[in-house]
Design a protein around this motif. Structure first.
Motif, mmCIF file in Angstrom:
data_model
loop_
_atom_site.group_PDB
_atom_site.id
_atom_site.type_symbol
_atom_site.label_atom_id
_atom_site.label_comp_id
_atom_site.label_asym_id
_atom_site.label_seq_id
_atom_site.Cartn_x
_atom_site.Cartn_y
_atom_site.Cartn_z
ATOM 1 N N SER A 144 36.159 -36.640 -16.977
ATOM 2 C CA SER A 144 35.280 -35.798 -16.164
ATOM 3 C C SER A 144 35.857 -35.696 -14.758
ATOM 4 O O SER A 144 36.401 -36.675 -14.236
ATOM 5 C CB SER A 144 33.877 -36.394 -16.115
ATOM 6 N N PRO A 145 35.768 -34.527 -14.109
ATOM 7 C CA PRO A 145 36.301 -34.381 -12.754
ATOM 8 C C PRO A 145 35.439 -35.126 -11.727
ATOM 9 O O PRO A 145 34.273 -35.446 -11.960
ATOM 10 C CB PRO A 145 36.266 -32.874 -12.530
ATOM 11 N N TYR A 146 36.017 -35.346 -10.561
ATOM 12 C CA TYR A 146 35.332 -36.077 -9.492
ATOM 13 C C TYR A 146 34.151 -35.282 -8.942
ATOM 14 O O TYR A 146 33.195 -35.849 -8.407
ATOM 15 C CB TYR A 146 36.325 -36.387 -8.360
ATOM 16 N N GLN A 192 37.266 -34.327 -0.750
ATOM 17 C CA GLN A 192 35.856 -34.298 -1.130
ATOM 18 C C GLN A 192 35.168 -35.632 -0.816
ATOM 19 O O GLN A 192 34.031 -35.665 -0.350
ATOM 20 C CB GLN A 192 35.731 -33.981 -2.620
ATOM 21 N N ALA A 193 35.857 -36.718 -1.067
ATOM 22 C CA ALA A 193 35.303 -38.035 -0.766
ATOM 23 C C ALA A 193 35.104 -38.220 0.740
ATOM 24 O O ALA A 193 34.092 -38.780 1.187
ATOM 25 C CB ALA A 193 36.210 -39.128 -1.323
ATOM 26 N N GLU A 194 36.060 -37.744 1.541
ATOM 27 C CA GLU A 194 35.920 -37.830 2.999
ATOM 28 C C GLU A 194 34.738 -37.005 3.488
ATOM 29 O O GLU A 194 34.006 -37.410 4.402
ATOM 30 C CB GLU A 194 37.211 -37.359 3.660
ATOM 31 N N THR A 195 34.534 -35.839 2.865
ATOM 32 C CA THR A 195 33.390 -34.994 3.228
ATOM 33 C C THR A 195 32.069 -35.705 2.945
ATOM 34 O O THR A 195 31.124 -35.650 3.753
ATOM 35 C CB THR A 195 33.449 -33.675 2.450
ATOM 36 N N GLU A 196 31.993 -36.361 1.796
ATOM 37 C CA GLU A 196 30.761 -37.061 1.438
ATOM 38 C C GLU A 196 30.456 -38.191 2.406
ATOM 39 O O GLU A 196 29.297 -38.415 2.794
ATOM 40 C CB GLU A 196 30.862 -37.593 0.005
ATOM 41 N N VAL A 197 31.486 -38.915 2.841
ATOM 42 C CA VAL A 197 31.275 -40.015 3.798
ATOM 43 C C VAL A 197 30.761 -39.468 5.121
ATOM 44 O O VAL A 197 29.785 -39.976 5.705
ATOM 45 C CB VAL A 197 32.588 -40.803 4.001
ATOM 46 N N ALA A 198 31.420 -38.409 5.631
ATOM 47 C CA ALA A 198 31.019 -37.837 6.916
ATOM 48 C C ALA A 198 29.601 -37.268 6.854
ATOM 49 O O ALA A 198 28.811 -37.416 7.800
ATOM 50 C CB ALA A 198 32.006 -36.747 7.334
ATOM 51 N N SER A 199 29.240 -36.637 5.734
ATOM 52 C CA SER A 199 27.888 -36.078 5.586
ATOM 53 C C SER A 199 26.836 -37.179 5.604
ATOM 54 O O SER A 199 25.775 -37.038 6.237
ATOM 55 C CB SER A 199 27.800 -35.288 4.277
#
Length: 505
Positions: free
Chosen positions: A426-428, A225-232
């Motif tokens: 809390s979840p990420y 999920q973190a990698e997706t946010e960076v790429a977006s």
């Protein structure tokens, strides 16, 4: 002969008649005030600024420099100035019809006269074969009995005034386009700064997620999920940069610069609030808007053309004459006995033209009706533009206020979500959603700041430019093109032109 000539001169210098309708500006119903100006208009804002430099109300030195560059080098503006020069020269052509014309048409011929030509005495076969030297001065003067020439002058002057207003409208539109594109770039710079900052802290979040996975405290889902946010976020940077590059190229065209050689540095500082602009009253638009003024002058020109075409139904009188020297021997060409002359009126009475004159009049009336409709439409468009700009400013102000509240709430939500995630309560996914909301609200704030300034530019353009309406209409100072042959190019002396003619030959 003398009484006849005196009578003709008297007719030429006094208005006997002037056919065709006299121009009267059409009545226009205007509302007493703008419906969208309530609770927005300031009392006396910046009324000391000159009309031409309205963009200085924004207090941006880089924008001021771009405006000066665009005024000097914009090719569309130069074309509009050339059209104005054309119309202005047309007034000189029309005015010249008031005056007589005189031409020297010297001729050297070899001739043979006819022995059978009419003569006051018998020629008995006598004829002349030899040279003929003729140096006459031809004179012609049309008498403006029905006002045709005066109507032509009215039309030409109105056309020149319309061209001047069109030139001012091009100038106003060009300046508005520069300001609009500039503020769009400034808004994009703010968005780019926000998104690039988001890329930075998302990369930090990715590093934390990767460390947690290695330590066994996190999941691979969080890392993905973190990698997706960076790429977006990185994709958003490229998309915004593409928009900025296109706007930069648009400003290059407006400033008359090759886009390959133009670069506008970034400025991520916060945009200022829009300045106060005096909307005035609706009736001011009839005087302030150059496009409305151009439409009104075009209507005046077409009205005068009706008189021009109507004059074609009446007789025309032209005073003509010729005086000069005629001789078969150049040695005595300029002696008194070689002098010959004639003078008298030439009267032309229209009898039959196959309906051409009536068709010309119908054409002129149709052109008048078209100009009248265009004038009324220009007024409606001007009111529409002002109302739209005022409504945009009012609504964008309320929207910006709400958006700033949303941004503040999003910042607080992002802090809470991050703290709970670090505490393990809390979840990420909550962090991701909070950060997305924060990014969206911050970008929206930057966009709205630019839109409010653009709405101010639109209002200034809709109102016709600046505020000091007492200033005369002036021709913008542009950089001359070396290849130009008109008034924008350096003037050549007479002898330089003559040399050029021989070189061309």
């Amino acid at each position: 002969m003398r009484p006849l000539i005196s009578s003709l001169l008297l007719l030429a210098t006094s208005a006997v008649a002037q056919v065709g309708p006299d121009y009267v500006r059409p009545e226009t119903v205007t509302p007493p005030s703008y419906k969208s100006a309530v609770n927005w208009r300031e009392a006396r804002p910046l009324d000391t600024l000159p009309k031409g430099a309205w963009w200085r109300v924004f207090g941006d030195a880089k924008l001021n420099a771009l405006m000066e560059r665009a005024t000097a080098h914009n090719q569309t503006l130069k074309a509009a100035i050339a059209r104005f020069d054309t119309a202005r020269a047309g007034t000189g052509i029309a005015r010249a019809a008031f005056f007589p014309t005189a031409d020297v048409n010297a001729a050297l011929t070899t001739q043979r006269t006819s022995p059978n030509m009419p003569s006051a005495f018998p020629l008995n076969g006598l004829h002349y074969v030899g040279p003929s030297y003729n140096v006459p001065l031809d004179f012609s003067w049309e008498l403006d009995l029905w006002g045709k020439i005066r109507r032509q002058n009215e039309s030409a002057r109105a056309d020149a005034a319309a061209a001047a207003n069109v030139m001012q409208n091009v100038l106003l539109g060009m300046h508005a386009d520069v300001a609009t594109n500039y503020f769009r770039i400034r808004a994009l710079d703010g968005e780019l700064a926000t998104v690039r900052a988001a890329v930075g802290w998302r990369r930090q979040a990715l590093g934390i997620a990767q460390a947690r996975v290695k330590a066994g405290a996190g999941s691979e889902l969080e890392q993905a999920q973190a990698e997706t946010e960076v790429a977006s976020a990185e994709a958003e940077v490229s998309a915004l940069q593409n928009q900025r590059d296109q706007l930069e190229n648009a400003i290059a065209l407006l400033t008359g610069t090759n886009p390959s050689a133009f670069k506008l540095g970034g400025n991520a500082s916060m945009l200022p609030p829009p300045p106060g602009v005096p909307a005035g009253v609706p009736t001011d638009l009839l005087e302030r808007r150059p496009d409305v003024a151009a439409a009104e002058r075009t209507l005046a020109s077409t009205t005068a053309q009706i008189g021009v075409t109507k004059a074609n139904f009446f007789p025309s009188i032209r005073l003509t004459g010729r005086a000069g020297y005629l001789s078969g021997d150049v040695a005595n060409l300029f002696e008194g006995n070689s002098l010959n002359w004639n003078i008298g009126p030439s009267i032309s009475v229209p009898v039959f033209a196959g309906g051409k004159n009536r068709a010309y009049m119908e054409k002129a009336r149709a052109a008048h009706d078209e100009a009248l409709a265009n004038y009324r439409q220009a007024i409606l468009v001007s009111f529409n533009d002002v109302e739209n700009a005022l409504a945009a400013l009012r609504n964008l102000s309320a929207q910006s206020e709400a958006q700033h509240r949303a941004r503040d709430s999003a910042q607080e939500a992002a802090k809470i979500a991050h703290a709970r995630y670090e505490a393990g309560t809390s979840p990420y996914l909550n962090v991701i959603e909070a950060n997305r909301s924060l990014l969206l609200t911050e970008r929206a704030c930057a966009t709205l700041a630019g839109q409010r300034l653009i709405a101010s530019v639109s209002l200034i353009k809709a109102l016709g430019g600046g505020w000091d309406q007492s200033l005369p209409v002036t021709v913008p100072v542009t950089t001359p093109d070396p290849e130009a042959m008109g008034s924008t190019a350096p003037k050549k002396g007479f002898f330089t032109k003559v040399k050029g003619w021989f070189k061309k030959g």
